[in-house]
Scaffold this motif. Structure first.
Motif, PDB file in Angstrom:
ATOM      1  N   UNK A 200       0.843  -1.204   0.000  1.00 35.62           N
ATOM      2  CA  UNK A 200       0.000   0.000   0.000  1.00 35.62           C
ATOM      3  C   UNK A 200       0.880   1.255   0.000  1.00 35.62           C
ATOM      4  N   UNK A 201       1.975   1.208   0.761  1.00 33.56           N
ATOM      5  CA  UNK A 201       2.886   2.358   0.791  1.00 33.56           C
ATOM      6  C   UNK A 201       3.438   2.638  -0.598  1.00 33.56           C
ATOM      7  N   UNK A 202       3.800   1.563  -1.319  1.00 36.43           N
ATOM      8  CA  UNK A 202       4.349   1.745  -2.662  1.00 36.43           C
ATOM      9  C   UNK A 202       3.289   2.315  -3.603  1.00 36.43           C
ATOM     10  N   UNK A 203       2.083   1.796  -3.513  1.00 37.52           N
ATOM     11  CA  UNK A 203       1.024   2.302  -4.383  1.00 37.52           C
ATOM     12  C   UNK A 203       0.754   3.777  -4.108  1.00 37.52           C
ATOM     13  N   UNK A 204       0.771   4.168  -2.823  1.00 35.07           N
ATOM     14  CA  UNK A 204       0.553   5.578  -2.477  1.00 35.07           C
ATOM     15  C   UNK A 204       1.676   6.430  -3.058  1.00 35.07           C
ATOM     16  N   UNK A 205       2.892   5.914  -2.945  1.00 40.44           N
ATOM     17  CA  UNK A 205       4.040   6.649  -3.461  1.00 40.44           C
ATOM     18  C   UNK A 205       3.898   6.855  -4.970  1.00 40.44           C
TER      19      UNK A 205
END
Lengths: 289, 251
Positions: A200-205
């Motif tokens: 999820x962190x990567x997708x947000x980034x």
């Protein structure tokens, strides 16, 4: 009938792949001619972005640097906020409120980013300048705050889904051993969701990287190397938006903007791939049982 | 006969629907009591009520009481975490945590504040031994529990429950999701530990009840039809309903 549907699915699948390939090709095709004027080293490692000066400089390093600053500051604000919000929705808020919060989040995530840009420009920036005595209110911090506001709903909603759908068997397993709600959350659910949360962190980034409008409006647009978060900066995406309209076709400046597009494309692509790899790895690990 | 749990007039409801109807009987200490009955007779609900796993459902309500150590475990004054420390549970589907074997076993201890490494190590060994899993995993305690087979996972769950030294162990169809050989191992484990711990096992398998149970309670449509020594129920039940179930007339 089934045959026709099969064919439609088959064709649309290939069409979408073809479009992505075409976009990639288009970006690179319009970028390559730049290297007649400026070498790849000047483009990637040049410290000056003055495409309209005489002689012009096409170095994207300051833009890249600002992109990294703003993106990381944003994810630093976004991820913990989303995490706390998701836990609030799943574990603290009364059941009725949960439902409304979830709907509110989904609505909020569809607010056009230009509106947040407007708020950053008309409320936050003057506040920074007059009340907090900053040199300029249009800076990295302002952009990161506004970017966080537009980004937070997406990871919150995803985390909320993962926490709510977390294996009821494991939750009961922990509770049957005497764990209370909080211990179940901190010792079983959250450790069990490391993989999805990283993804999820990567997708947000990925989303933060591509966000253009807010940064264009509130980051101050100075193509310099920032040394702290109270300075203005200019990122990759907003450079394209700011300059494309005034750039003649088939000039080195035009090619350089496509180069920026290609760099952004590759970076977002990589971030999303990393996110996917983490997710698949996690799923495979969970499937082993 | 020592009595460990005294069920008094227990009725359980989910919303308007009555699941259990005035159940009363006494569960003898340090023995295996099997709860049998057709699907939907309320046997799972019954064991889940004992350690209050049903509390989390908003529409759950009950009447009557379950007396353990002289106190009603269903009363709100009884701290549910304390209760679950004394009354452990193993579920139908093996549900280890995605952690190492070691961390799975010590989970309950850590929750209850045990930090002493020596105690943790010893408990891991003794609990895994009681669940006859120790010899198979002693060299790979740091391995993820998900890599164990289904039967091993279920024995790990038993070890995990035993680690906090419960007085009663509830098992809700613990062998329904695993193969016959693993079932046999688990039955042997249960017979072994029933010398020290009271065991209450829900099973849909009459043969299993016959193999391991000292006492059998037969439930039907939310009511306790009959409770007695296992031989009595299996050979000469008082009620025709029990006899019909055992001979396969329904169920």
């Amino acid at each position: 009938m089934k045959n026709i549907i099969d064919r439609i699915i088959f064709v649309s699948g290939w069409v979408s792949i073809a479009i992505i390939v075409a976009i990639t090709f288009f970006l690179f095709y319009n970028w390559i001619p730049l290297f007649k004027t400026a070498s790849p080293i000047e483009f990637f490692f040049g410290t000056l972005w003055y495409p309209t000066a005489i002689p012009p400089f096409y170095g994207i390093l300051p833009l890249l640097d600002a992109t990294v600053w703003i993106s990381f500051l944003t994810i630093l604000i976004t991820f913990p906020s989303a995490f706390v919000l998701a836990i609030f929705i799943t574990h603290v808020a009364p059941k009725r409120l949960r439902y409304f919060l979830k709907i509110f989040l989904e609505i909020f995530s569809s607010v056009p980013s230009v509106i947040l840009g407007l708020i950053g420009l008309s409320i936050v920036a003057p506040y920074f300048q007059s009340v907090l005595n900053m040199d300029t209110g249009q800076n990295i911090l302002n952009a990161a705050l506004m970017l966080s506001l537009i980004t937070i709903p997406m990871p919150t909603s995803m985390m909320e889904d993962f926490i709510s759908a977390f294996s009821p068997e494991q939750k009961e397993g922990a509770q049957a051993l005497g764990a209370n709600e909080f211990e179940t959350l901190t010792k079983v659910i959250i450790p069990g969701l490391k993989g999805p949360f990283a993804s999820i962190a990567m997708l947000s980034l990925g989303r933060i990287f591509g966000e253009t409008m807010i940064v264009l409006m509130v980051a101050g647009n100075a193509a310099i190397f920032p040394t702290n978060i109270f300075q203005p900066a200019r990122v990759l995406s907003s450079t394209i938006a700011a300059e494309m309209g005034e750039t003649p076709v088939d000039t080195p400046h035009f090619y350089a903007l496509f180069g920026i597009g290609a760099v952004l494309f590759v970076m977002t692509f990589l971030i999303n791939i990393i996110g996917e790899v983490i997710r698949i790895r996690y799923e495979r690990q969970m499937m082993k049982g | 006969m020592d009595v460990d749990l005294k069920i008094e007039n227990l009725s359980v409801y989910f919303g308007q629907k009555q699941i259990l109807d005035s159940i009363s009987f006494e569960i003898p200490a340090r023995s295996i009591t099997a709860i049998i009955g057709p699907s939907g007779c309320g046997k799972s609900t019954f064991v889940r009520t004992i350690n209050r796993m049903n509390d989390r459902f908003d529409d759950f309500s009950h009447k009557g009481s379950i007396i353990f150590d002289g106190k009603d475990v269903l009363s709100n004054d009884y701290p549910v975490e304390e209760l679950r420390k004394k009354i452990g549970m193993v579920f139908q589907k093996p549900n280890p945590f995605p952690k190492s074997i070691y961390e799975n076993v010590v989970f309950g201890l850590k929750i209850h504040g045990v930090k002493d490494r020596k105690i943790l190590d010893e408990t891991v060994k003794s609990s895994l031994e009681s669940a006859s899993l120790y010899d198979q995993v002693k060299d790979r305690l740091s391995m993820n529990a998900y890599k164990l087979s289904g039967g091993q996972q279920q024995r790990l769950c038993i070890a995990r429950a035993l680690a906090i030294k419960p007085e009663i162990l509830l098992l809700d169809e613990p062998t329904s999701a695993i193969d016959p050989l693993a079932t046999k191992q688990i039955e042997e484990v249960l017979e072994q530990i029933s010398k020290e711990i009271t065991i209450l096992i829900v099973t849909h398998n009459i043969q299993q009840a016959a193999r391991i149970a000292d006492y059998i309670a037969f439930f039907y449509m939310g009511k306790l039809v009959e409770f007695s020594k296992a031989e009595k129920i299996l050979n000469a039940p008082n009620e025709k309903l029990t006899d019909d179930y055992l001979t396969g007339m329904y169920g």
